[in-house]
Design an enzyme around this catalytic site. Structure first.
Site, PDB file in Angstrom:
ATOM      1  N   ASP A 181      -4.412  -3.916  -6.406  1.00  0.00           N
ATOM      2  CA  ASP A 181      -4.866  -4.088  -5.031  1.00  0.00           C
ATOM      3  C   ASP A 181      -3.754  -4.781  -4.245  1.00  0.00           C
ATOM      4  O   ASP A 181      -3.324  -5.881  -4.584  1.00  0.00           O
ATOM      5  CB  ASP A 181      -6.133  -4.945  -5.024  1.00  0.00           C
ATOM      6  CG  ASP A 181      -6.750  -5.089  -3.644  1.00  0.00           C
ATOM      7  OD1 ASP A 181      -6.054  -4.868  -2.637  1.00  0.00           O
ATOM      8  OD2 ASP A 181      -7.946  -5.439  -3.568  1.00  0.00           O
ATOM      9  N   GLY A 182      -3.281  -4.135  -3.195  1.00  0.00           N
ATOM     10  CA  GLY A 182      -2.173  -4.678  -2.433  1.00  0.00           C
ATOM     11  C   GLY A 182      -2.441  -6.044  -1.843  1.00  0.00           C
ATOM     12  O   GLY A 182      -1.517  -6.849  -1.661  1.00  0.00           O
ATOM     13  N   HIS A 222       0.879  -1.183   0.000  1.00  0.00           N
ATOM     14  CA  HIS A 222       0.000   0.000   0.000  1.00  0.00           C
ATOM     15  C   HIS A 222       0.913   1.230   0.000  1.00  0.00           C
ATOM     16  O   HIS A 222       1.053   1.924   1.003  1.00  0.00           O
ATOM     17  CB  HIS A 222      -0.927  -0.006   1.210  1.00  0.00           C
ATOM     18  CG  HIS A 222      -1.875  -1.174   1.258  1.00  0.00           C
ATOM     19  ND1 HIS A 222      -1.476  -2.440   1.629  1.00  0.00           N
ATOM     20  CD2 HIS A 222      -3.196  -1.259   0.964  1.00  0.00           C
ATOM     21  CE1 HIS A 222      -2.516  -3.253   1.583  1.00  0.00           C
ATOM     22  NE2 HIS A 222      -3.570  -2.564   1.180  1.00  0.00           N
ATOM     23  N   ASP A 231       0.697  -2.119   4.897  1.00  0.00           N
ATOM     24  CA  ASP A 231       0.358  -0.872   5.593  1.00  0.00           C
ATOM     25  C   ASP A 231      -0.937  -0.304   5.011  1.00  0.00           C
ATOM     26  O   ASP A 231      -0.935   0.739   4.360  1.00  0.00           O
ATOM     27  CB  ASP A 231       1.524   0.112   5.426  1.00  0.00           C
ATOM     28  CG  ASP A 231       1.233   1.473   6.011  1.00  0.00           C
ATOM     29  OD1 ASP A 231       0.372   1.567   6.896  1.00  0.00           O
ATOM     30  OD2 ASP A 231       1.857   2.447   5.559  1.00  0.00           O
TER      31      ASP A 231
END
Length: 288
Positions: free
Chosen positions: A145-146, A41, A166
């Site tokens: 998308d992390g 993120h 994170d």
């Protein structure tokens, strides 16, 4: 998605997170072999603290602002130097008008052989991040998308490295997504180092989160928390924590020295404090 880290850049939570992040990178550099950092993120990489958004909250004043003015004792100064050197390098005229996010800090600490995968879902932020690292062959910026990256991007080809997780915690269920994502990642890469950030709020389900981490069965998990005001009574973000899976053997001793001093520097009330503990794997009960 209405979250923007610019409102919070350089605050007390960033200070703890980024000091530990720098310590982890420095440890990876003790071996000549290349490593990769995966930032799930990543944000935009660099934050202008003179912007209207940062000035509106002024959170950085109680974070990096205090740390830069603090007189670190001889046992602490070398531990925070890798982090503070990067902040000062971006502010050569003194003070702090620009603050590096996690991908920028990591990249500034790299050697020529090390690599960064910076992942950001928000389209505008991903484009800003891509522009910040344009032409940098050591950094790959990925608009993704992390949470998906924890399955698709581990293990890295270097087989050494760190995954920073994170998320913004702007939606319900982030603790569960974090645990599920970590479970997927360690199935693919059990030997990697993972650093998970989370907020400390009055209603945060932190103990349940810790129990879910313990249930994954990892034998080397360290937890560090710091709060600047009493988290039992105050609303909002009172502190933050880090869960580090497979930490360097030196990190626990470093945090034992760092956390009391950081708490004193960053405290905003009499309820400030810290906690350092190991999360133990859940073991099956013996047969009766």
């Amino acid at each position: 998605m209405n979250y923007r880290h610019i409102y919070h850049a350089g605050n007390f939570a960033d200070v703890l997170k980024h000091i530990v992040l720098a310590r982890l990178v420095e440890y990876l550099k003790t071996k000549d072999k290349a490593f990769r950092v995966i930032d799930t993120h990543a944000g935009i990489g660099l934050y202008d603290l003179t912007s209207d958004e940062a000035q509106r909250t002024g959170e950085w004043i109680g974070g990096i602002g205090r740390l830069l003015d603090a007189d670190a004792p001889s046992g602490i100064a070398p531990l925070i130097a890798p982090y503070l050197d990067q902040v000062r390098g971006l502010n050569p005229d003194g003070g702090v008008t620009h603050y590096p996010g996690s991908p920028k800090i990591v990249r500034m600490l790299f050697r020529p052989q090390d690599r960064l995968s910076a992942i950001e879902l928000h389209p505008a932020d991903a484009e800003t991040l891509r522009s910040a690292f344009a032409g940098d062959f050591q950094t790959r910026v990925i608009a993704l998308d992390g949470w998906l990256a924890l399955g698709a991007h581990v293990p890295p080809k270097e087989k050494r490295g760190l995954v920073l997780i994170d998320p913004p915690f702007e939606q319900d269920g982030e603790f569960e997504r974090m645990t599920d994502g970590l479970a997927r990642a360690i199935r693919r890469w059990r030997g990697g180092t993972y650093c998970l950030w989370y907020p400390l709020k009055k209603d945060a389900s932190v103990e349940a989160f810790h129990r879910r981490i313990e249930a994954l069965g990892m034998e080397d998990v360290l937890c560090a928390e710091l709060w600047v005001r009493d988290p039992r009574t105050e609303k909002g973000l009172n502190g933050s924590g880090l869960v580090i899976v497979n930490p360097p053997f030196t990190l626990e001793d470093e945090l034992e020295a760092l956390l009391p001093w950081l708490t004193k520097v960053l405290a905003e009330g009499t309820g400030a404090g810290f906690r350092l503990k190991r999360l133990q794997p859940v073991t099956a009960s013996p047969q009766q």
